[in-house]
Structure formats: structure tokens, C-alpha cells
Design a protein around this motif. Structure first.
Motif, PDB file in Angstrom:
ATOM      1  N   CYS A  64       0.839  -1.193   0.000  1.00  9.83           N
ATOM      2  CA  CYS A  64       0.000   0.000   0.000  1.00  9.83           C
ATOM      3  C   CYS A  64       0.880   1.251   0.000  1.00  9.83           C
ATOM      4  CB  CYS A  64      -0.932   0.009   1.203  1.00  9.83           C
ATOM      5  SG  CYS A  64      -2.380  -1.022   0.944  1.00  9.83           S
TER       6      CYS A  64
ATOM      7  N   CYS B 165      -3.105   4.807  -1.837  1.00 17.30           N
ATOM      8  CA  CYS B 165      -4.139   4.010  -1.153  1.00 17.30           C
ATOM      9  C   CYS B 165      -4.758   4.804  -0.008  1.00 17.30           C
ATOM     10  CB  CYS B 165      -3.547   2.725  -0.602  1.00 17.30           C
ATOM     11  SG  CYS B 165      -2.683   1.735  -1.813  1.00 17.30           S
TER      12      CYS B 165
ATOM     13  N   CYS C 107      -8.242  -0.060  -2.110  1.00 20.04           N
ATOM     14  CA  CYS C 107      -7.274  -0.536  -3.099  1.00 20.04           C
ATOM     15  C   CYS C 107      -7.266  -2.061  -3.253  1.00 20.04           C
ATOM     16  CB  CYS C 107      -5.882  -0.062  -2.707  1.00 20.04           C
ATOM     17  SG  CYS C 107      -5.385  -0.616  -1.078  1.00 20.04           S
TER      18      CYS C 107
ATOM     19  N   CYS D  22      -4.261  -3.688  -3.850  1.00 21.14           N
ATOM     20  CA  CYS D  22      -2.812  -3.932  -3.921  1.00 21.14           C
ATOM     21  C   CYS D  22      -2.390  -5.394  -3.786  1.00 21.14           C
ATOM     22  CB  CYS D  22      -2.105  -3.151  -2.825  1.00 21.14           C
ATOM     23  SG  CYS D  22      -2.368  -1.414  -2.950  1.00 21.14           S
TER      24      CYS D  22
ATOM     25  N   LYS E  76      -7.044  -8.912   4.283  1.00 14.33           N
ATOM     26  CA  LYS E  76      -6.475  -7.559   4.366  1.00 14.33           C
ATOM     27  C   LYS E  76      -7.413  -6.714   5.223  1.00 14.33           C
ATOM     28  CE  LYS E  76      -5.374  -3.827   1.182  1.00 14.33           C
ATOM     29  NZ  LYS E  76      -5.296  -3.559  -0.248  1.00 14.33           N
TER      30      LYS E  76
HETATM   31 ZN   LIG Z   1      -3.152  -0.416  -1.168  1.00 16.31          ZN
END
Ligand SMILES: [Zn+2]
Length: 280
Positions: free
Chosen positions: A17, A21, A32, A34, A91
Motif C-alpha cells: 500500500c 491508497c 485498493c 494492492c 487484508k
Molecule cells: Zn493499497
């Protein structure tokens, strides 16, 4: 005091990130993609007794979307097959706070409805589940043990359930934290997550099941020893081959430590701005 808290938060953030982000967060939630691996051997399953919204094709979860009056939990759609390695990762899209937010596994005997009106560390409260708490502890059969780092907004919490050996190991931002639980081979286990925090959000970035192989075993050993890893990545072309096949095992910060320090400085400023905007 506020500075210290921000510094602490930075430790949790995954190295993929960037400032972009943090700029694009909406309602305190990362937007995001990512770390996404786009491979999902299972998804999260909607449960009528659970106060949670599922979006992004049942990969993203918002627990207690309005307010929280207890503990909400979710289970994956399928149980983990035996004699296979299962890797999956969550996440953390929002700040985590309150009694508990956990990632782990449990059997079909975990009951959801009982805890809806109680703030509780559900995963690990009895012998039917195993969990890693955002406060850094692991929890099973009502016993808490110090384990790894705390985690929070921006953290990638990976799980490696080895159903050949019956062990479970967590990863924090793609770095292994050591075996958390053993003796799981005989259980029929499902992936599980739980949270007591209002508007807490997390997203599954991938869920992969792979056969055991000498390649996988060697790679795991190499990644646990930075010296070995340095030798490994100096062999031309080898790292790229492994990265394609086992992308989820590669801790990006080995490469980008310098850039990360720079970005962390920027992110800190950005977070302070976000925080002050929220307080307005
Ligand atoms: Zn990110």
C-alpha cells in the motif's frame, strides 16, 4: 501521544500500500486492490445470525455496518480438504478496536447465534475453534498465548493450514510468524473470522489450496532464513519462477525497505490529515 499511536499503526501496514491508497480511503476504509491474488478456492458464506454485509463477490466483509451490540462471525463456504496445504489471506480495510477481531479456523460445531449480544473473543473460546487476535494473542480452548504482532488497518493476515501435518501458521504482511497450533489433522475445519467492532471491514485477497511438494517445502525453509533468501534471489531467474507459482509467500519488504521508509514518512503525514479531517 498521538504521534506514538500513529507510529505503532505504521508497523501493521503492508508494504504494497502506498500514499495513493491512503488518499483514496472512503469512510475510513481502504479501497485498493494492492495485494489481491484473484484466486479463490472458497468464499465467505452469508449467515442469518451474523451482523455483517458481504460484498465484492463474497470476498469483502463489513461487520456491524451501523453499530455493534456483540460478536459477529463468518465461516467459509467449504471445509478444508485433508493432505493439502491451504493458504488464505485477509487484508484489514479499517481500523480495528474493541473487544476482539480475529482470523482463524473452526469446526461446524461453532455456534454463531449465542454471541450476537455479547462482546467476546469467539474464535478459541472452546475446543472447536482456533484464532489469532488483533491484539497479538492466539486463542484456543479458552487459553490465550502471546504469539505475534498486533494487527490493524492495512495489515495482511495470512493463514497457512497444513493439512498434511495438521499445523496452522499465521503470516503478517507475508512474513511467517511461526507455528501457532498443532494437532489439527483429525478435525474437519472451516475458515472463520469474527469481530466485535462496529464498521470493521476486511477483504480476502486470495484463497489457494496446493498439493505438498519439495518446491514448496524448500521455499518455506528459505524464506524463514534471510541469509538463505539472499543466496536464493541471486540465482538468475529462479526467484521469478517461484514468485509466479507461489506469489503469496514473498514478503515484498525484503526488496523495498528503503522505499518503504520514505513512504512511511508520507503516510504518517497523510494519516494525520485523515484523522484531523475526521475530527472536524
Ligand atoms: Zn493499497
Amino acid at each position: 501521544m498521538e504521534y506514538d499511536q500513529n507510529q505503532l499503526m505504521l508497523k501493521y501496514v503492508n508494504p504494497m500500500c502506498t500514499e495513493k491508497c491512503w488518499n483514496n480511503m472512503i469512510d475510513g476504509k481502504l479501497q485498493c486492490n494492492c495485494a489481491d491474488g484473484d484466486i479463490y478456492s472458497w468464499k465467505w458464506e452469508k449467515h442469518e445470525d451474523t451482523c455483517a454485509i458481504l460484498t465484492k463477490d463474497n470476498c469483502e466483509v463489513i461487520f456491524h455496518p451501523v453499530y455493534s451490540s456483540g460478536t459477529a462471525a463468518l465461516r467459509g463456504t467449504t471445509s478444508f480438504t485433508k493432505n493439502v496445504h491451504h493458504f488464505w489471506e485477509m487484508k484489514m480495510l479499517s481500523n480495528l478496536y474493541g473487544t476482539d477481531v480475529m482470523v482463524g479456523v473452526g469446526t461446524s460445531k461453532v455456534v454463531f447465534s449465542v454471541w450476537g449480544n455479547r462482546f467476546f473473543s469467539l474464535l478459541g473460546c472452546n475446543k472447536f475453534s482456533w484464532g489469532y487476535s488483533y491484539n497479538g494473542e492466539i486463542h484456543h480452548d479458552n487459553v490465550r498465548t502471546c504469539y505475534g504482532s498486533r494487527f490493524g488497518l492495512g495489515s495482511l493476515i495470512g493463514v497457512h493450514l497444513d493439512m498434511c501435518k495438521g499445523t496452522l501458521e499465521y503470516y503478517m504482511n507475508r512474513r511467517p510468524l511461526g507455528i501457532a497450533f498443532k494437532g489439527l489433522k483429525t478435525h474437519e475445519l472451516y475458515p472463520m473470522i469474527c469481530s466485535t467492532a462496529a464498521q470493521s471491514a476486511m477483504k480476502m485477497t486470495f484463497a489457494i489450496s496446493v498439493e505438498s511438494s519439495l518446491q514448496l517445502m524448500c521455499l518455506q525453509l528459505i524464506l524463514k532464513h534471510p541469509q538463505l533468501y539472499n543466496q536464493f534471489k541471486n540465482i538468475p531467474g529462479l526467484k521469478r519462477i517461484y514468485e509466479n507459482n507461489f506469489f503469496w509467500l514473498f514478503p515484498k519488504e525484503y526488496e523495498d525497505s528503503k522505499r518503504r521508509v520514505k513512504n512511511d514518512g508520507k503516510s504518517l503525514k497523510r494519516r494525520k490529515m485523515i484523522k484531523s479531517k475526521q475530527n472536524e
